[in-house]
Design an enzyme around this catalytic site. Structure first.
Site, PDB file in Angstrom:
ATOM      1  CE  LYS A   1      -2.398   3.358   2.194  1.00 38.07           C
ATOM      2  NZ  LYS A   1      -1.894   4.313   1.217  1.00 38.07           N
TER       3      LYS A   1
ATOM      4  N   GLY B   1       6.282   5.192   8.595  1.00 38.34           N
ATOM      5  CA  GLY B   1       5.442   6.384   8.547  1.00 38.34           C
ATOM      6  C   GLY B   1       5.566   7.150   9.846  1.00 38.34           C
ATOM      7  CB  SER B   2       3.542   9.857  11.222  1.00 45.51           C
ATOM      8  OG  SER B   2       2.287   9.232  11.147  1.00 45.51           O
ATOM      9  CB  THR B   3       5.705   8.619  16.015  1.00 43.70           C
ATOM     10  OG1 THR B   3       7.082   8.480  15.618  1.00 43.70           O
ATOM     11  CG2 THR B   3       5.543   8.061  17.412  1.00 43.70           C
ATOM     12  CD  GLU B   4      -1.295  11.650  14.663  1.00 39.13           C
ATOM     13  OE1 GLU B   4      -0.510  12.441  14.098  1.00 39.13           O
ATOM     14  OE2 GLU B   4      -2.528  11.750  14.615  1.00 39.13           O
TER      15      GLU B   4
ATOM     16  N   GLY C   1       1.843   5.028  13.482  1.00 43.13           N
ATOM     17  CA  GLY C   1       2.467   3.797  13.979  1.00 43.13           C
ATOM     18  C   GLY C   1       1.815   3.330  15.273  1.00 43.13           C
TER      19      GLY C   1
ATOM     20  CD  GLU D   1      12.531   0.778  10.134  1.00 48.91           C
ATOM     21  OE1 GLU D   1      13.043   1.685  10.816  1.00 48.91           O
ATOM     22  OE2 GLU D   1      13.121  -0.263   9.825  1.00 48.91           O
TER      23      GLU D   1
ATOM     24  CB  CYS E   1      12.535   8.820   8.898  1.00 51.01           C
ATOM     25  SG  CYS E   1      13.609   7.734   7.967  1.00 51.01           S
TER      26      CYS E   1
ATOM     27  CD  GLU F   1       9.527  12.980  11.636  1.00 51.21           C
ATOM     28  OE1 GLU F   1       8.359  12.561  11.722  1.00 51.21           O
ATOM     29  OE2 GLU F   1      10.480  12.282  11.246  1.00 51.21           O
TER      30      GLU F   1
HETATM   31  P1  NAD Z   1       1.850   8.617   7.592  1.00 55.81           P
HETATM   32  O1  NAD Z   1       2.020   7.915   8.873  1.00 55.81           O
HETATM   33  O2  NAD Z   1       0.810   9.656   7.487  1.00 55.81           O
HETATM   34  O3  NAD Z   1       1.529   7.574   6.416  1.00 55.81           O
HETATM   35  C1  NAD Z   1       2.340   6.455   6.162  1.00 55.81           C
HETATM   36  C2  NAD Z   1       1.529   5.418   5.418  1.00 55.81           C
HETATM   37  O4  NAD Z   1       0.489   4.955   6.265  1.00 55.81           O
HETATM   38  C3  NAD Z   1       0.850   5.930   4.180  1.00 55.81           C
HETATM   39  O5  NAD Z   1       0.831   4.902   3.208  1.00 55.81           O
HETATM   40  C4  NAD Z   1      -0.552   6.227   4.662  1.00 55.81           C
HETATM   41  O6  NAD Z   1      -1.481   6.199   3.620  1.00 55.81           O
HETATM   42  C5  NAD Z   1      -0.769   5.101   5.631  1.00 55.81           C
HETATM   43  N1  NAD Z   1      -1.763   5.379   6.678  1.00 55.81           N
HETATM   44  C6  NAD Z   1      -2.236   6.577   7.092  1.00 55.81           C
HETATM   45  N2  NAD Z   1      -3.140   6.417   8.076  1.00 55.81           N
HETATM   46  C7  NAD Z   1      -3.224   5.094   8.305  1.00 55.81           C
HETATM   47  C8  NAD Z   1      -3.957   4.293   9.223  1.00 55.81           C
HETATM   48  N3  NAD Z   1      -4.810   4.840  10.098  1.00 55.81           N
HETATM   49  N4  NAD Z   1      -3.801   2.950   9.198  1.00 55.81           N
HETATM   50  C9  NAD Z   1      -2.937   2.388   8.332  1.00 55.81           C
HETATM   51  N5  NAD Z   1      -2.211   3.088   7.431  1.00 55.81           N
HETATM   52  C10 NAD Z   1      -2.349   4.429   7.424  1.00 55.81           C
HETATM   53  O7  NAD Z   1       3.299   9.142   7.256  1.00 55.81           O
HETATM   54  P2  NAD Z   1       3.745  10.045   6.023  1.00 55.81           P
HETATM   55  O8  NAD Z   1       3.291  11.425   6.342  1.00 55.81           O
HETATM   56  O9  NAD Z   1       3.371   9.405   4.738  1.00 55.81           O
HETATM   57  O10 NAD Z   1       5.333   9.910   6.133  1.00 55.81           O
HETATM   58  C11 NAD Z   1       6.114  10.700   6.910  1.00 55.81           C
HETATM   59  C12 NAD Z   1       6.498   9.995   8.181  1.00 55.81           C
HETATM   60  O11 NAD Z   1       7.199   8.783   7.906  1.00 55.81           O
HETATM   61  C13 NAD Z   1       7.440  10.791   9.051  1.00 55.81           C
HETATM   62  O12 NAD Z   1       7.022  10.770  10.386  1.00 55.81           O
HETATM   63  C14 NAD Z   1       8.769  10.081   8.910  1.00 55.81           C
HETATM   64  O13 NAD Z   1       9.651  10.254   9.960  1.00 55.81           O
HETATM   65  C15 NAD Z   1       8.336   8.687   8.743  1.00 55.81           C
HETATM   66  N6  NAD Z   1       9.398   7.928   8.103  1.00 55.81           N
HETATM   67  C16 NAD Z   1      10.109   7.030   8.846  1.00 55.81           C
HETATM   68  C17 NAD Z   1      11.134   6.305   8.261  1.00 55.81           C
HETATM   69  C18 NAD Z   1      11.902   5.302   9.048  1.00 55.81           C
HETATM   70  O14 NAD Z   1      12.556   4.468   8.458  1.00 55.81           O
HETATM   71  N7  NAD Z   1      11.851   5.312  10.352  1.00 55.81           N
HETATM   72  C19 NAD Z   1      11.436   6.486   6.919  1.00 55.81           C
HETATM   73  C20 NAD Z   1      10.697   7.415   6.202  1.00 55.81           C
HETATM   74  C21 NAD Z   1       9.664   8.112   6.804  1.00 55.81           C
END
Ligand code: NAD
Length: 477
Positions: A174, A227-230, A232, A249, A283, A380
């Site tokens: 996804k 993705g974001s910590t929130e 996650g 991550e 990230c 962040e």
């Molecule tokens: P996000 O958490 O908004 O989205 C990440 C993914 O999750 C997207 O595909 C999104 O569509 C999906 N998603 C959103 N809500 C969801 C839910 N309720 N249930 C399941 N999936 C859902 O993050 P973003 O804004 O796309 O990315 C930026 C974030 O990613 C930053 O916080 C960054 O630090 C983090 N990041 C971490 C790493 C790492 O390796 N640690 C690498 C890159 C980015």
């Protein structure tokens, strides 16, 4: 670009019948139309992945053969690097140089790296008593839901899909809703490579529907999320319902620590890469720059001069160093943090404004006189905004560096080897660079401490969470 979903080896219309536009952040114009998937599509994709795992040839074929197919994917990515790089830059705003010379080639390397592992995943014999043969098997986990963000859309998909496939799992991928183009093109390459149907499926659409449906589906054995910590945390709560395996991550607020005895030119270059690579949408960005008091002024003078020279503009122009941030929402978030920094009393050294009125361009921005308590040092930002914080001793640097809920990465710059190693040991982060920043390799594990998540991607460690260990006890009578 396909406005369908890739499910069970075929291209299928989304159940909603709807599509949505992908926006080019450099022009604010639509640049592609893709399918708006929802729970019903996830249901079909998971069923296809489940069938491919439970009944199909993928987990049963010889590891050599599986490895060859994973390798083939790596080769196809290399053959199509220019096309994939253009798609990646089109919807993310990252420079064509970064996508074409760094990220897509790295993704191809990750496939080749894990192709080699396919034939080297095995259990152990563990002799426990005379009358038994006891050993372990390493078996694939099953169906993997891979959910990736928009900052490195294809690279972070590769970090998940390649080890998952090498270990014999099937995958529903996804992509982030803003940046699905390379994942869709990849699905075509999966077909071209000849993977069995259902081994890789791609469902585009909003995270709160497609992502969440994957997390809730009891037929999915594991979620690999970046993705974001929130989000996650939300995924972790939701996954508790089925106790599925998780690797997360998440975000970061990584300290980049420069001691007075460092090679200053190298450290200035490292500070620039640390925060401005991919417009700070990294990230592991070195978003908190700690400068030891005696070099503060000299360092800032060199840094500021270089930052002022960074060209912001069209990601397809070879001379551009900083493209637009990914979306209007991200533009507003970044500008909001810049305002907060000023309100909280940090000193704006350079940058701070939007560039132009069309496209989501932000000036590379540096704040000095930041304290670790300010929001720009704690949260962040995920944009080209650097917070410079002074420090006075090794202990102070470590204490302030660790004073964050995150623990993804860190760097230390010094010519004193013993000091570098002491500090590297003391920093609570998944990666610590010494006299370098933002270096990665397919063979080296990457991931977070604390609220930056858990589980590691890449390297041998990255395979572990795509396998289950089974103990077999054979009684010899
Ligand atoms: P996000 O958490 O908004 O989205 C990440 C993914 O999750 C997207 O595909 C999104 O569509 C999906 N998603 C959103 N809500 C969801 C839910 N309720 N249930 C399941 N999936 C859902 O993050 P973003 O804004 O796309 O990315 C930026 C974030 O990613 C930053 O916080 C960054 O630090 C983090 N990041 C971490 C790493 C790492 O390796 N640690 C690498 C890159 C980015």
């Amino acid at each position: 670009m396909r406005s369908e979903l890739f499910i069970g080896g075929t291209w299928q219309a989304p159940a909603s019948g709807e599509t949505y536009a992908i926006v080019n952040p450099a022009t604010e114009e639509p640049c592609a139309t893709v399918a708006r998937g929802d729970e019903r599509d996830v249901d079909r994709a998971v069923a296809a992945a489940r069938r491919a795992f439970d009944e199909g040839p993928w987990p049963r074929m010889s590891p050599h053969e599986r490895g060859r197919l994973v390798w083939r994917l790596g080769e196809l990515l290399t053959e199509h690097v220019d096309e994939l790089a253009r798609l990646e830059s089109l919807c993310t705003g990252k420079t064509l140089f970064d996508s074409g010379k760094i990220e897509i080639p790295f993704a191809a390397e990750v496939f080749r790296y894990y192709a080699g592992w396919a034939s080297k995943i095995h259990g152990e014999t563990v002799p426990v008593r005379e009358g038994a043969l006891t050993f372990t098997l390493r078996q694939p986990v099953g169906v993997v839901g891979a959910i990736v963000p928009w900052n490195f859309p294809f690279l972070l998909a590769a970090w998940k899909v390649a080890p998952a496939l090498a270990a014999g799992n099937t995958v529903v991928l996804k992509p982030a809703s803003q940046t699905p183009l390379t994942a869709l093109r990849f699905a075509e390459l999966v077909q071209e490579a000849g993977l069995p149907e259902g081994v890789v499926n791609v469902v585009t659409g909003p995270g709160a529907r497609v992502g969440l449906a994957l997390v809730r589906d009891p037929r999915v054995d594991k979620i690999a999320f970046t993705g974001s910590t929130e989000v996650g945390k939300q995924i972790m709560r939701e996954a508790a319902g089925t106790l599925k395996r998780l690797s997360l991550e998440l975000g970061g607020k990584s300290p980049n620590i420069v001691f007075a005895d460092a090679d200053l030119d190298a450290a200035v270059r490292g500070a620039m890469t640390g925060i401005f690579y991919n417009k700070g949408e990294v990230c592991a960005a070195g978003s908190r720059l700690f400068l030891e008091a005696p070099i503060h002024d000299a360092f800032m003078a060199r840094l500021t001069e270089r930052v002022k020279g960074l060209k912001v503009g069209d990601p397809f122009d070879r001379t551009t160093r900083i493209g637009p941030v990914v979306s209007r929402q991200q533009l507003e978030t970044v500008l909001g943090y810049i305002e907060a920094g000023q309100r909280e009393g940090a000193r704006l050294v350079t940058g701070g404004r939007r560039v132009g009125t069309r496209g989501y361009f932000v000036e590379p921005t540096v704040f000095d006189g930041v304290t670790n308590r300010m929001r720009i040092a704690r949260e962040e930002i995920f944009g080209p905004v650097l917070a410079v914080i002074p420090f006075t001793s090794v202990e102070d640097a470590v204490a302030q560096g660790n004073d964050t809920p995150y623990g993804l990465a860190a760097a230390v710059w010094t010519r004193d080897v013993a000091k570098a190693i002491r500090v590297a040991r003391a920093l609570r982060a998944g990666t610590v660079w010494v006299n370098a920043y933002n270096l990665y390799d397919a063979a080296l594990p990457f991931g977070g401490f604390k609220e930056s998540g858990f589980g590691r991607e890449l390297g041998a460690a990255g395979l572990e969470h795509y396998t289950e260990v089974k103990t077999v006890w054979v009684d010899l009578g």
